[in-house]
Design an enzyme around this catalytic site. Sequence first.
Site, PDB file in Angstrom:
ATOM      1  CB  THR A  72      -5.124  -3.383   7.907  1.00  0.00           C
ATOM      2  OG1 THR A  72      -5.443  -2.602   9.058  1.00  0.00           O
ATOM      3  CG2 THR A  72      -3.649  -3.203   7.579  1.00  0.00           C
ATOM      4  NE  ARG A  98       6.450  -3.754   6.098  1.00  0.00           N
ATOM      5  CZ  ARG A  98       5.242  -3.224   6.208  1.00  0.00           C
ATOM      6  NH1 ARG A  98       4.312  -3.819   6.911  1.00  0.00           N
ATOM      7  NH2 ARG A  98       4.976  -2.077   5.619  1.00  0.00           N
ATOM      8  CG  ASP A 121      -0.030   3.550   6.455  1.00  0.00           C
ATOM      9  OD1 ASP A 121      -0.926   2.782   6.064  1.00  0.00           O
ATOM     10  OD2 ASP A 121       1.112   3.149   6.774  1.00  0.00           O
ATOM     11  CE  LYS A 176      -2.237  -1.460   3.706  1.00  0.00           C
ATOM     12  NZ  LYS A 176      -1.585  -2.803   3.807  1.00  0.00           N
ATOM     13  CB  THR A 177       3.676   2.363   2.192  1.00  0.00           C
ATOM     14  OG1 THR A 177       2.850   2.142   3.340  1.00  0.00           O
ATOM     15  CG2 THR A 177       4.488   3.625   2.386  1.00  0.00           C
TER      16      THR A 177
HETATM   17  P1  ADP Z   1       2.020  -1.787   3.286  1.00  0.00           P
HETATM   18  O1  ADP Z   1       2.018  -0.296   3.157  1.00  0.00           O
HETATM   19  O2  ADP Z   1       0.892  -2.451   2.544  1.00  0.00           O
HETATM   20  O3  ADP Z   1       2.094  -2.253   4.721  1.00  0.00           O
HETATM   21  P2  ADP Z   1       4.587  -1.598   1.935  1.00  0.00           P
HETATM   22  O4  ADP Z   1       4.200  -0.889   0.696  1.00  0.00           O
HETATM   23  O5  ADP Z   1       5.284  -0.803   2.990  1.00  0.00           O
HETATM   24  O6  ADP Z   1       3.326  -2.360   2.573  1.00  0.00           O
HETATM   25  O7  ADP Z   1       5.486  -2.842   1.502  1.00  0.00           O
HETATM   26  C1  ADP Z   1       6.494  -3.365   2.330  1.00  0.00           C
HETATM   27  C2  ADP Z   1       7.738  -3.672   1.533  1.00  0.00           C
HETATM   28  O8  ADP Z   1       7.460  -4.752   0.657  1.00  0.00           O
HETATM   29  C3  ADP Z   1       8.193  -2.525   0.622  1.00  0.00           C
HETATM   30  O9  ADP Z   1       9.206  -1.765   1.226  1.00  0.00           O
HETATM   31  C4  ADP Z   1       8.718  -3.201  -0.594  1.00  0.00           C
HETATM   32  O10 ADP Z   1      10.109  -3.404  -0.477  1.00  0.00           O
HETATM   33  C5  ADP Z   1       8.035  -4.535  -0.618  1.00  0.00           C
HETATM   34  N1  ADP Z   1       6.967  -4.584  -1.622  1.00  0.00           N
HETATM   35  C6  ADP Z   1       5.640  -4.411  -1.411  1.00  0.00           C
HETATM   36  N2  ADP Z   1       4.957  -4.573  -2.554  1.00  0.00           N
HETATM   37  C7  ADP Z   1       5.862  -4.850  -3.509  1.00  0.00           C
HETATM   38  C8  ADP Z   1       5.765  -5.130  -4.916  1.00  0.00           C
HETATM   39  N3  ADP Z   1       4.579  -5.174  -5.545  1.00  0.00           N
HETATM   40  N4  ADP Z   1       6.908  -5.380  -5.587  1.00  0.00           N
HETATM   41  C9  ADP Z   1       8.095  -5.361  -4.962  1.00  0.00           C
HETATM   42  N5  ADP Z   1       8.251  -5.109  -3.643  1.00  0.00           N
HETATM   43  C10 ADP Z   1       7.150  -4.854  -2.922  1.00  0.00           C
END
Ligand code: ADP
Length: 333
Positions: free
Chosen positions: A158, A217, A109, A64-65
């Site tokens: 989430t 992650r 977020d 998401k981030t």
């Molecule tokens: P969320 O915001 O959903 O908790 P993040 O966007 O922070 O998750 O993702 C966590 C880590 O996972 C990121 O820093 C990245 O390195 C990796 N990641 C997430 N999605 C992808 C993707 N589609 N392709 C490659 N790496 C990803």
Amino acid sequence: TEPESETEALMPKEQDNSLRPRRMDEMVGQQDVIERLKIAIDAAQGRGEPLGHILFDGPPGLGKTTFATVIPAEMGTTVEMANGAGLRAPKDLLPYLTNLSAGAVLFIDEIHRIPKSVEEYLYTAMEDFRIDIILGEGVSARTLNYELRPFTLIGATTRAGMLSAPLRDRFQIREHLGWYNQSELCEIVQRNSNKLKIAIDDGSAGVIAARSRSTPRLANNRLLWVRDYAQSKANGKVDAAVTAAALDMIGIDTLGLDKQDRGYLDTLMRVFLGGPAGLEAIAHTMNVSSDTLEDEVEPFLLRTEMIVRTRRGRMATHKAWEHMKVKRPDASA
Ligand code: ADP
């Protein structure tokens, strides 16, 4: 504050940033979401309008981030990052909104955590790019009207179900991020081992991917631990056996469950005899927050059918008893 699970603690958010894709074409998987976003970005830019507001929902660590970082990069604009938990009063929102340049992105977020009083200010901001703040009370109350530059709100949650309908409806684009498959996770591990300059073979990448609970992650987190372990125990050489030994050592099993995940199953099976047990009761027994369990532990256990949610509570399935090798109490006991 809640103790984080040990494996999460190995990877603070800053390390997330070093491995986070910078551009959309560096992202792995989520192809249908990426296709739709590209069309929306293209169309908005063609019309010279800001991109419609976007809501992402899905379990933690699925990107998401990352989307909130790559979308502004695609559009050649900037992003301000906020967290719903930090927006306690309308005045907390104001600096973010007034700092935005025209066409920029505001990322919030955990948007389900903003209180109702703040949420209401978001409505006019999102719809009319305007915010009216009331200062003081009674006869001395004054209203301040701020005109905002057009912007795009990207919200992440989430818990899509916890968002109020009026807020949810103000997002033109709503995307659910799903789990990653084995080959996508392998590719993420391979790409990131290149970034980290570690040589890793397909077998090792496969072991990490298989033990990452379908979550990028966690794949990154496990990769960093394997690197440290190999450096100190195997002269820096990473192979499948070293990888498995490294992950065993921090309590990550062959299905990718960590100590907290197994603690949950163990509590459900030993203390509650397999359930049904209420989430709050399990959380109390484990001494962790029910939010942590619901956000971080249960989604994967539900998806892999280790637990089921019934009206009377959570129940361990046959698969969980098998995996945990716990002897099932006699049904008559
Ligand atoms: P969320 O915001 O959903 O908790 P993040 O966007 O922070 O998750 O993702 C966590 C880590 O996972 C990121 O820093 C990245 O390195 C990796 N990641 C997430 N999605 C992808 C993707 N589609 N392709 C490659 N790496 C990803």
